[in-house]
Motif scaffolding. Structure first.
Motif, PDB file in Angstrom:
ATOM      1  N   GLU A   7       0.712  -1.486   0.099  1.00  0.00           N
ATOM      2  CA  GLU A   7       0.204   0.416   0.334  1.00  0.00           C
ATOM      3  C   GLU A   7       0.589   1.517   0.195  1.00  0.00           C
ATOM      4  O   GLU A   7       0.713   2.310  -0.286  1.00  0.00           O
ATOM      5  CB  GLU A   7      -0.795   0.179   1.434  1.00  0.00           C
ATOM      6  CG  GLU A   7      -1.708   0.753   1.482  1.00  0.00           C
ATOM      7  CD  GLU A   7      -2.900   1.196   2.788  1.00  0.00           C
ATOM      8  OE1 GLU A   7      -3.278   2.246   2.913  1.00  0.00           O
ATOM      9  OE2 GLU A   7      -2.916  -0.350   3.261  1.00  0.00           O
ATOM     10  N   ASN A  39      -8.988  -5.747   5.714  1.00  0.00           N
ATOM     11  CA  ASN A  39      -9.069  -4.077   5.771  1.00  0.00           C
ATOM     12  C   ASN A  39      -8.095  -3.967   5.253  1.00  0.00           C
ATOM     13  O   ASN A  39      -7.543  -3.249   4.727  1.00  0.00           O
ATOM     14  CB  ASN A  39      -9.236  -3.021   7.322  1.00  0.00           C
ATOM     15  CG  ASN A  39     -10.427  -3.128   7.652  1.00  0.00           C
ATOM     16  OD1 ASN A  39     -11.533  -3.893   6.999  1.00  0.00           O
ATOM     17  ND2 ASN A  39     -10.641  -3.243   8.705  1.00  0.00           N
ATOM     18  N   LYS A  42      -8.213  -3.936   1.992  1.00  0.00           N
ATOM     19  CA  LYS A  42      -9.664  -2.828   1.239  1.00  0.00           C
ATOM     20  C   LYS A  42      -8.223  -1.563   1.247  1.00  0.00           C
ATOM     21  O   LYS A  42      -7.977  -1.002  -0.178  1.00  0.00           O
ATOM     22  CB  LYS A  42     -11.087  -2.637   2.324  1.00  0.00           C
ATOM     23  CG  LYS A  42     -11.828  -1.170   1.796  1.00  0.00           C
ATOM     24  CD  LYS A  42     -12.238  -1.956   1.649  1.00  0.00           C
ATOM     25  CE  LYS A  42     -12.993  -0.629   1.496  1.00  0.00           C
ATOM     26  NZ  LYS A  42     -12.921   0.552   0.057  1.00  0.00           N
ATOM     27  N   GLY A  43      -7.605  -2.061   2.189  1.00  0.00           N
ATOM     28  CA  GLY A  43      -6.319   0.046   1.876  1.00  0.00           C
ATOM     29  C   GLY A  43      -5.871  -0.188   0.808  1.00  0.00           C
ATOM     30  O   GLY A  43      -5.569   0.553  -0.164  1.00  0.00           O
ATOM     31  N   ASP A  46      -7.976   0.261  -2.745  1.00  0.00           N
ATOM     32  CA  ASP A  46      -8.250   1.293  -2.205  1.00  0.00           C
ATOM     33  C   ASP A  46      -6.834   2.266  -2.386  1.00  0.00           C
ATOM     34  O   ASP A  46      -6.658   3.493  -3.530  1.00  0.00           O
ATOM     35  CB  ASP A  46      -8.522   2.408  -1.031  1.00  0.00           C
ATOM     36  CG  ASP A  46     -10.353   2.018  -0.871  1.00  0.00           C
ATOM     37  OD1 ASP A  46     -10.663   1.391  -1.118  1.00  0.00           O
ATOM     38  OD2 ASP A  46     -10.415   1.746   0.616  1.00  0.00           O
ATOM     39  N   GLN A  49      -6.821   2.346  -6.781  1.00  0.00           N
ATOM     40  CA  GLN A  49      -7.061   3.153  -7.052  1.00  0.00           C
ATOM     41  C   GLN A  49      -7.137   4.123  -7.415  1.00  0.00           C
ATOM     42  O   GLN A  49      -7.367   5.294  -8.404  1.00  0.00           O
ATOM     43  CB  GLN A  49      -8.761   2.580  -6.556  1.00  0.00           C
ATOM     44  CG  GLN A  49      -9.545   1.221  -7.200  1.00  0.00           C
ATOM     45  CD  GLN A  49     -11.040   1.293  -6.564  1.00  0.00           C
ATOM     46  OE1 GLN A  49     -11.198   1.540  -5.469  1.00  0.00           O
ATOM     47  NE2 GLN A  49     -11.391  -0.353  -6.803  1.00  0.00           N
ATOM     48  N   LYS A  50      -6.675   4.425  -5.628  1.00  0.00           N
ATOM     49  CA  LYS A  50      -6.312   6.043  -5.202  1.00  0.00           C
ATOM     50  C   LYS A  50      -5.290   6.510  -6.836  1.00  0.00           C
ATOM     51  O   LYS A  50      -5.483   7.636  -7.868  1.00  0.00           O
ATOM     52  CB  LYS A  50      -5.751   6.324  -4.315  1.00  0.00           C
ATOM     53  CG  LYS A  50      -5.753   7.656  -3.736  1.00  0.00           C
ATOM     54  CD  LYS A  50      -5.221   7.512  -2.942  1.00  0.00           C
ATOM     55  CE  LYS A  50      -3.925   8.956  -2.409  1.00  0.00           C
ATOM     56  NZ  LYS A  50      -4.194   9.689  -0.607  1.00  0.00           N
TER      57      LYS A  50
END
Length: 124
Positions: A7, A39, A42-43, A46, A49-50
């Motif tokens: 991430e 999570n 999920k992080g 995200d 996608q960011k």
């Protein structure tokens, strides 16, 4: 360890040019995974996608870390994760998708009591 996090790495501006080279990314995760919390994925989804990566997160309700790739395939029959992965691979091949739909049921590889015992003994 923080600097090795996928991430964190994906958000590093030094990697910006590589994002356009990434294929569509599909992440699969069980909702009761005690090894890697849902999570975390999920992080990561995200973060991808960011920065503009094409990303999809599929959550399997009630599944643990090993249910998806170990216990469920050994049960035989229908395997949601396998079916989803094959559907992604064959998404642009109507003939292959038709063959997949007609494929025979998978055979059981282990008795249920052994799978339940393994599930109970597995800390993940």
């Amino acid at each position: 360890m923080h600097r090795f996090s996928p991430e964190v790495r994906i958000l590093d501006p030094c990697n910006r040019d590589a994002i356009s080279l990434l294929p569509h990314i599909v992440l699969y995760h069980g909702t009761v995974d005690n090894f890697i919390p849902p999570n975390a994925n999920k992080g990561f989804a995200d973060a991808l996608q960011k920065v503009g990566a094409r990303t999809e997160l599929i959550l399997y309700v009630g599944q643990t870390h090993t249910d998806l790739f170990l216990h469920d395939p050994m049960r035989g029959g229908k395997d949601d994760l396998f079916d989803h992965i094959v559907a992604v691979i064959h998404s642009n091949d109507k003939e292959a998708l038709a063959k997949d739909a007609m494929a025979p049921s998978r055979r059981r590889l282990a008795p249920e009591f052994l799978l339940k015992l393994a599930h109970w003994a597995n800390p993940f």
